[in-house]
Design an enzyme around this catalytic site. Sequence first.
Site, PDB file in Angstrom:
ATOM      1  N   CYS A 199      -0.802   0.923   7.326  1.00 51.48           N
ATOM      2  CA  CYS A 199      -2.264   0.740   7.529  1.00 51.48           C
ATOM      3  C   CYS A 199      -2.780  -0.528   6.845  1.00 51.48           C
ATOM      4  CB  CYS A 199      -3.022   1.952   6.984  1.00 51.48           C
ATOM      5  SG  CYS A 199      -2.677   3.493   7.833  1.00 51.48           S
ATOM      6  N   ARG A 200      -2.954  -0.488   5.526  1.00 59.60           N
ATOM      7  CA  ARG A 200      -3.639  -1.570   4.821  1.00 59.60           C
ATOM      8  C   ARG A 200      -2.779  -2.813   4.614  1.00 59.60           C
ATOM      9  NH1 ARG A 200      -5.281   2.159  -0.154  1.00 59.60           N
ATOM     10  NH2 ARG A 200      -3.286   3.060   0.496  1.00 59.60           N
ATOM     11  N   SER A 201      -1.567  -2.663   4.115  1.00 59.34           N
ATOM     12  CA  SER A 201      -0.799  -3.862   3.742  1.00 59.34           C
ATOM     13  C   SER A 201      -0.323  -4.682   4.946  1.00 59.34           C
ATOM     14  CB  SER A 201       0.373  -3.485   2.819  1.00 59.34           C
ATOM     15  OG  SER A 201       1.198  -2.495   3.385  1.00 59.34           O
ATOM     16  N   ASP A 261      -7.550   3.966   1.401  1.00 58.61           N
ATOM     17  CA  ASP A 261      -6.571   4.392   2.399  1.00 58.61           C
ATOM     18  C   ASP A 261      -7.304   4.983   3.615  1.00 58.61           C
ATOM     19  OD1 ASP A 261      -3.525   6.400   2.154  1.00 58.61           O
ATOM     20  OD2 ASP A 261      -4.557   5.522   3.888  1.00 58.61           O
ATOM     21  N   ASN A 282       2.670   1.353   4.014  1.00 60.47           N
ATOM     22  CA  ASN A 282       2.979   0.089   4.721  1.00 60.47           C
ATOM     23  C   ASN A 282       2.828   0.216   6.227  1.00 60.47           C
ATOM     24  OD1 ASN A 282       5.835  -2.139   5.078  1.00 60.47           O
ATOM     25  ND2 ASN A 282       3.728  -2.713   4.730  1.00 60.47           N
ATOM     26  N   CYS A 332       0.866  -1.183   0.000  1.00 60.00           N
ATOM     27  CA  CYS A 332       0.000   0.000   0.000  1.00 60.00           C
ATOM     28  C   CYS A 332       0.901   1.231   0.000  1.00 60.00           C
ATOM     29  CB  CYS A 332      -0.961  -0.010   1.201  1.00 60.00           C
ATOM     30  SG  CYS A 332      -0.194   0.090   2.819  1.00 60.00           S
TER      31      CYS A 332
HETATM   32  N1  LIG Z   1      -0.193  11.461   0.760  1.00 60.40           N
HETATM   33  C1  LIG Z   1      -1.279  11.192   0.920  1.00 60.40           C
HETATM   34  C2  LIG Z   1      -2.623  10.801   1.200  1.00 60.40           C
HETATM   35  C3  LIG Z   1      -3.658  11.245   0.363  1.00 60.40           C
HETATM   36  C4  LIG Z   1      -4.973  10.834   0.612  1.00 60.40           C
HETATM   37  C5  LIG Z   1      -5.248   9.995   1.681  1.00 60.40           C
HETATM   38  C6  LIG Z   1      -4.217   9.564   2.507  1.00 60.40           C
HETATM   39  C7  LIG Z   1      -2.901   9.979   2.278  1.00 60.40           C
HETATM   40  C8  LIG Z   1      -1.844   9.504   3.170  1.00 60.40           C
HETATM   41  C9  LIG Z   1      -0.934  10.380   3.765  1.00 60.40           C
HETATM   42  C10 LIG Z   1       0.021   9.855   4.595  1.00 60.40           C
HETATM   43  N2  LIG Z   1       0.925  10.655   5.271  1.00 60.40           N
HETATM   44  C11 LIG Z   1       0.794  12.083   5.347  1.00 60.40           C
HETATM   45  C12 LIG Z   1       1.545  12.768   4.238  1.00 60.40           C
HETATM   46  C13 LIG Z   1       2.950  12.221   4.141  1.00 60.40           C
HETATM   47  N3  LIG Z   1       3.877  13.160   3.485  1.00 60.40           N
HETATM   48  C14 LIG Z   1       3.460  13.422   2.065  1.00 60.40           C
HETATM   49  C15 LIG Z   1       4.477  14.296   1.353  1.00 60.40           C
HETATM   50  C16 LIG Z   1       5.879  13.699   1.444  1.00 60.40           C
HETATM   51  C17 LIG Z   1       6.257  13.436   2.883  1.00 60.40           C
HETATM   52  C18 LIG Z   1       5.230  12.557   3.550  1.00 60.40           C
HETATM   53  C19 LIG Z   1       0.076   8.458   4.785  1.00 60.40           C
HETATM   54  C20 LIG Z   1       1.045   7.851   5.589  1.00 60.40           C
HETATM   55  C21 LIG Z   1       1.046   6.471   5.762  1.00 60.40           C
HETATM   56  C22 LIG Z   1       0.099   5.682   5.152  1.00 60.40           C
HETATM   57  C23 LIG Z   1      -0.848   6.246   4.337  1.00 60.40           C
HETATM   58  C24 LIG Z   1      -0.872   7.640   4.155  1.00 60.40           C
HETATM   59  N4  LIG Z   1      -1.807   8.177   3.366  1.00 60.40           N
END
Ligand SMILES: N#Cc1ccccc1-c1cc(NCCCN2CCCCC2)c2ccccc2n1
Length: 158
Positions: A18-20, A130, A16, A13
């Site tokens: 949450c889902r996977s 997600d 890595n 995912c």
């Molecule tokens: N991106 C997106 C996104 C869009 C829609 C729904 C969920 C998410 C989302 C956001 C996350 N971390 C916050 C942003 C991380 N930073 C983004 C810019 C680079 C530096 C890192 C997640 C972390 C772990 C697992 C799933 C995640 N999923």
Amino acid sequence: MATAGRKSVLFVCLGNICRSPIAEAVFMKMATDAGVIDKWRIDSAATSTYEIGSSPDHRGQACMKRHDVPMSHVARQVTREDFMNFEYILCMDENNLSELNRKAKLVKGYKAKIELLGSYDPEKQRIIKDPYYGSDEDFEKVYDQCVRCCKAFLEVNS
Ligand SMILES: N#Cc1ccccc1-c1cc(NCCCN2CCCCC2)c2ccccc2n1
């Protein structure tokens, strides 16, 4: 442990955490309960670098405790070797799928079959969304989808 001759599946995912890891833990429990764990190499990974080294999300850990499914994982990003070594790479949504296919194209002679885990869902819910910005209920939905899909995936590979 012997790895030759085992079937292999890598769940993927975005982060890595949450889902996977939930899919990996659900499949591991199912293969164990079916007495076939020794026939499988099972792991999970991320398309991104967002959470490398992190434990699974606490909401996912609470969900798995509610369902008595052991889960223990340290987040890692998918590697070039994964595309050579895993027979199946099963992911959660279209973003994961396009990222994995893009990465796979850079690996000469890769063997992995890259598919949506949701393509195995008897209830035909192709996408496992997600839950990162979601609720405990969203994690429960991820769990329910993983149970349906992993059961069907194990059945067609037994
Ligand atoms: N991106 C997106 C996104 C869009 C829609 C729904 C969920 C998410 C989302 C956001 C996350 N971390 C916050 C942003 C991380 N930073 C983004 C810019 C680079 C530096 C890192 C997640 C972390 C772990 C697992 C799933 C995640 N999923």
